[in-house]
Structures are given as structure tokens and as C-alpha cells.
Design a protein around this motif. Structure first.
Motif, short mmCIF file in Angstrom:
data_model
loop_
_atom_site.label_atom_id
_atom_site.label_comp_id
_atom_site.label_asym_id
_atom_site.label_seq_id
_atom_site.Cartn_x
_atom_site.Cartn_y
_atom_site.Cartn_z
N PRO A 190 0.92 -0.78 0.29
CA PRO A 190 -0.29 -0.10 0.01
C PRO A 190 0.99 1.51 0.04
O PRO A 190 2.22 1.31 0.56
CB PRO A 190 -0.74 0.12 1.16
N LEU A 191 0.12 2.33 -0.66
CA LEU A 191 0.63 3.23 -0.51
C LEU A 191 1.18 3.99 0.82
O LEU A 191 0.46 4.32 2.06
CB LEU A 191 0.57 4.69 -1.79
N THR A 192 2.63 4.88 0.81
CA THR A 192 2.66 5.72 2.39
C THR A 192 1.62 6.84 2.40
O THR A 192 1.65 7.12 1.69
CB THR A 192 4.48 5.91 2.77
N PRO A 193 1.42 7.47 3.82
CA PRO A 193 1.24 8.96 3.64
C PRO A 193 1.42 9.61 3.03
O PRO A 193 0.63 10.67 1.83
CB PRO A 193 0.60 8.92 5.10
N ALA A 194 3.13 9.38 2.52
CA ALA A 194 3.65 10.38 1.79
C ALA A 194 3.25 10.34 0.34
O ALA A 194 3.19 11.58 -0.40
CB ALA A 194 4.61 10.89 2.00
N GLN A 195 3.23 9.17 -0.01
CA GLN A 195 3.15 8.75 -1.42
C GLN A 195 1.75 9.54 -1.44
O GLN A 195 1.00 9.72 -3.11
CB GLN A 195 3.13 7.50 -1.83
N ALA A 196 0.43 8.71 -0.06
CA ALA A 196 -0.89 9.65 -1.34
C ALA A 196 -1.05 10.82 -0.42
O ALA A 196 -2.36 11.30 -1.68
CB ALA A 196 -1.84 9.10 -0.04
N GLN A 222 -1.04 18.91 7.72
CA GLN A 222 -1.15 18.24 9.35
C GLN A 222 -2.24 17.79 9.41
O GLN A 222 -2.24 16.98 11.00
CB GLN A 222 -1.30 19.88 9.84
N ARG A 223 -3.48 17.94 9.33
CA ARG A 223 -4.41 16.30 9.78
C ARG A 223 -4.64 15.38 8.67
O ARG A 223 -5.97 14.97 8.40
CB ARG A 223 -5.80 17.26 9.49
N TRP A 224 -3.89 15.18 8.32
CA TRP A 224 -3.67 14.10 7.05
C TRP A 224 -5.23 12.08 8.06
O TRP A 224 -5.26 12.33 7.30
CB TRP A 224 -2.73 13.42 6.73
N PRO A 225 -4.09 12.15 8.74
CA PRO A 225 -5.08 11.47 9.11
C PRO A 225 -6.68 11.19 9.53
O PRO A 225 -7.88 10.35 9.06
CB PRO A 225 -4.78 11.18 11.09
N GLU A 226 -6.78 12.77 9.79
CA GLU A 226 -8.51 12.92 9.05
C GLU A 226 -8.94 13.19 7.84
O GLU A 226 -9.65 12.16 7.37
CB GLU A 226 -9.15 14.53 9.80
N VAL A 227 -7.88 13.41 6.74
CA VAL A 227 -8.66 14.41 6.05
C VAL A 227 -8.18 12.60 5.14
O VAL A 227 -8.93 12.24 3.77
CB VAL A 227 -7.45 14.43 4.62
N ALA A 228 -7.57 12.02 5.09
CA ALA A 228 -7.54 10.40 4.27
C ALA A 228 -8.39 9.52 4.71
O ALA A 228 -9.17 8.78 3.24
CB ALA A 228 -6.14 10.07 4.91
N VAL A 229 -8.98 9.66 5.54
CA VAL A 229 -10.25 9.17 5.96
C VAL A 229 -11.67 9.66 5.37
O VAL A 229 -13.03 9.26 5.39
CB VAL A 229 -11.06 8.66 7.22
N ASP A 230 -11.67 10.90 5.02
CA ASP A 230 -12.73 11.31 4.30
C ASP A 230 -13.31 11.14 2.98
O ASP A 230 -12.50 10.75 2.49
CB ASP A 230 -12.77 13.23 4.40
N ARG A 231 -14.81 11.39 3.39
CA ARG A 231 -15.20 10.83 1.96
C ARG A 231 -14.62 11.50 0.64
O ARG A 231 -15.13 10.77 -0.19
CB ARG A 231 -16.87 11.23 1.85
#
Length: 422
Positions: free
Chosen positions: A158-164, A203-212
């Protein structure tokens, strides 16, 4: 008698059927006569088609379901056994059955939502799966069949957070810079708005990554920053920027900048980006009737000054041309991530320093504060019945004689003055 709406599969199954048929959202949108953002909303479950579009979409999904069932049946069938004789010479006249096509292995795609971005000079299409060759060779070894572990593809990591984040930035940033330019009319502010939005998203990537809808989250943040009224107090934004070179582009940009900020944003989202009216209302934090009223008033204002843009199709085309005419480039994603991390470190250190200062001031106050209570001195009170003290005046003759007598009778030494009887 009312007719019941056509049944639709769940949103996840709709996307699965489209990907199994190797179709993109743009292709499905072209068949249905809608935008790619609308198809994405259907597949994510945010909206549901109605009326004739629902019936047409249900028929399309039904056909894709049948095609998927046929494909699964073919994949489930065992492949024919191919026997190779190593001791005898093969007969060229003997008919050999054609090899069975290899099953198609879908390539997993990072679930980054794809938004319709018509306001850009080059629109990037989403990644599609590349089907395997229909004439894949059959692996045969001299000493037996090849183990399954050697023929199966290796699992993809899977892609890393930086790659996503970089993938989302590469897809959304170019179009988003042009959109914010139409909102603010300033090139530097457009770039700054997009960078600030993506820095906050990192800065809020955990929140943005799971956003619809991560792209919608970033777009709303960039629009809010670009339309902030506090920019007028900044020294660098007090002077206007050079207008577009073309006269028609200048006229359209002037009309857009004269509109109120909510009207301008609603017009850009609906006629520029291509969102539906409920999605536009949700992103502008307004009700659907209010968004429709803003859209109608904005169109009337544009048509009053530019009658040739009274048609929404012509207005959409001119908005795309105006945004594409400016050479607006976004920064690199690595630069944005580095700036976000640097900003986060700065504010973290500032918060720590402020907390230490508060703790130090509190400790100093506790150390120097008195340990017991000292009541304050009460204010003076006026005493009634005592005549005011008069200042000494000139002595009379009797007083002068008395003073001389007292001075002459004073003895030096430890003796005390004792009154004598006369």
C-alpha cells in the motif's frame, strides 16, 4: 399508480462493477450525460440518481453485472491440460487447442476521490487497469508443472501517507490554483491559498485520508482562505495585479470580482467545477434553495454585463478559457509537505515556550506572594464636637511675661521642672 424506482446495488458494488468492466468514471459519466463528480458521488453514496437517470444507471449496472458474472464463470473454469511429449517429435498436422486466456488481475488503485476539474488546461484522467494479454503463454517445465507461487504476481504494497498526499496534490493542485484565481483575481494569492490548504491537509492527514471526499475538503479550505477579508490589510495586496491581456478575459474577471463572495463561489462550483446543486449548497454551507437563489442572481449579473454568456454552457467554456489563459503553477508536493512540517514545529515550539512562561510567572507569583493576610488601614473618620485647631498668633503681654518667667526658672540637669507655690 406510481411506479417504484429502479433498484440499484450498494455504492461499493457500483464501483466494483465499473472497475471490473475496465471503465473510468469519465466514461460512465459520458454515457449517462453527467459529470465525473456526479458519478463519484453516486459510487460513494453521497447522492442517488433519480428519474430517468436512475433507470439508465440501473440498466448500465445490470449489464455490467451480467458481464461480470460471465467473466467470473470463465475464470472459475479449469484450464485445459496441455501435455508436452519430450521423447517424440510433435505432429504439425495435429490440432492443438488454444491456450485459455489468463485471468485478469486487477491492479489496486489508491482510493483517492476524483473530482471533476474542467477549469484546467490539461485534465488528468484517473488511472485505469491494464488487462492482461489474452494470449498468455502456458508455463511448462521439463520435470513437471511450475509451482503456483512462482506464477502468481507479488502482492502490491500500500501507499505510504506521503505518497498518497503527493498523488492527491498532483491531481488537484493545478486545477485548484486556477479556480482560486477566478475567486480572488490574484495569482500569488491563488498559489498561497492552495499551499495553505494542502499544508493544513498534511497536518490533519489522518482526518483527511479517511474523509469521503478529500479533494472537496482541500477545495473548501482553499476557497475559505482565498475569500478571507483580512487579505485587504496586507501590504502586498493593497496594489492591484496586472489584468489579463485579452479584453474579453478582463471583462469576465471584472464581472466575477464585482459579485459578492458567496455568489461568486456558488457560480464557480456549479458552472465551473460542475458540482450538483445539493453538493454546491453543502460546500458553501447553505440550504439548497439559498444556493439556487445565489446561482440565479450571479447568472443574471453576468448576463447583464456580458449578454453572450447568458447560456450556462457558454459561461462554463469561458470560465475554463479564462483560467487556462493564465500560467499558474503550483509548488512541488515535497515543498508543501516540508512547509507544513516546518510550520507545525514552529507553532509547537511557540506553544511550549508560552506554556513555560506561564508556569514561570505562576511560580514567581507563588514565591513572592505574602504568606499571611494584612488588613488594610481603614480610612480616617471625622470626629464631631471638637473645635478646629487654630494657628498660633501674636503673644499678649501676659503671655510674654509668663514665657520669660518659665524660661528663667528652668534648671539645667536631671532635675525636673516642679511648679512652686507663690
Amino acid at each position: 399508480m406510481t411506479q417504484s424506482p429502479a433498484p440499484l446495488p450498494p455504492p461499493k458494488q457500483r464501483r466494483h462493477l465499473r472497475e471490473a468492466a475496465s471503465l473510468t468514471q469519465a466514461q460512465v459519466a459520458e454515457r449517462m450525460g453527467v459529470t465525473g463528480e456526479t458519478v463519484h458521488a453516486w459510487e460513494s453514496g453521497r447522492t442517488t440518481p433519480r428519474g430517468r437517470r436512475r433507470e439508465a444507471y440501473a440498466k448500465l449496472l445490470a449489464s455490467l453485472t451480467k458481464a461480470d458474472m460471465v467473466t467470473n464463470t470463465q475464470e472459475a473454469a479449469p484450464p485445459p491440460q496441455v501435455t508436452v511429449c519430450l521423447n517424440k517429435k510433435p505432429n504439425p498436422r495435429r490440432a492443438v487447442s488454444a491456450p485459455t486466456p489468463a485471468p485478469i488481475t486487477p491492479t489496486p488503485i489508491t482510493p483517492a476521490p476524483i473530482t471533476s476539474a474542467p477549469i484546467t488546461s490539461t485534465t488528468r484522467t484517473p488511472a485505469t487497469r491494464t488487462p492482461a494479454s489474452t494470449s498468455a503463454p502456458v508455463a511448462v517445465a521439463a520435470h513437471g508443472p511450475v509451482p503456483a507461487s512462482e506464477t502468481e504476481p507479488a502482492p502490491l504494497t500500500p501507499l505510504t501517507p506521503a505518497q498518497a498526499f503527493d498523488a492527491l496534490y498532483a491531481f488537484c493542485a493545478p486545477a485548484l490554483v486556477r479556480q482560486t484565481y477566478l475567486l480572488s483575481g490574484r495569482r500569488e494569492l491563488a498559489r498561497e491559498s492552495v499551499e495553505q490548504a494542502f499544508q493544513l491537509a498534511w497536518q490533519r492527514w489522518p482526518e483527511v485520508a479517511v474523509d469521503r471526499d478529500p479533494a472537496g475538503w482541500v477545495r473548501a479550505t482553499a476557497y475559505e482562505y482565498a475569500l478571507s477579508p483580512w487579505h485587504r490589510f496586507r501590504p502586498r495586496y493593497r496594489h492591484p495585479e496586472p489584468p489579463p491581456a485579452d479584453a474579453s478575459d478582463r471583462a469576465l474577471l471584472d464581472v466575477l470580482l464585482t459579485l459578492p463572495a458567496p455568489y461568486r463561489r456558488t457560480l464557480l462550483l456549479y458552472d465551473g467545477v460542475g458540482l450538483d446543486l445539493p453538493e454546491t449548497a453543502a460546500e458553501t454551507e447553505a440550504s439548497t434553495p439559498a444556493a439556487a437563489n445565489r446561482l440565479l442572481n450571479a447568472r443574471e449579473a453576468v448576463a447583464a454585463r456580458l449578454p453572450e454568456l447568458a447560456n450556462p454552457t457558454a459561461l462554463h467554456r469561458r470560465l475554463a478559457e479564462l483560467a487556462s489563459a493564465e500560467r499558474l503553477r503550483a509548488a512541488e508536493p515535497t515543498t508543501v509537505r516540508a512547509g507544513s512540517e516546518r510550520r507545525a514545529r514552529f507553532w509547537t515550539r511557540a506553544a511550549v515556550a508560552f506554556t513555560v512562561a506561564i508556569i514561570g510567572a505562576t511560580a514567581l507569583t507563588v514565591r513572592t506572594a505574602p504568606t499571611r493576610y494584612e488588613p488594610p488601614v481603614p480610612p480616617g473618620e471625622t470626629v464631631q464636637g471638637i473645635p478646629p485647631r487654630s494657628a498660633p498668633g501674636t503673644l499678649s503681654d501676659a503671655e510674654l511675661k509668663l514665657r520669660a518667667k518659665l524660661r528663667s526658672g528652668i534648671l539645667h540637669g536631671p532635675q525636673r521642672l516642679i511648679p512652686l507655690a507663690e
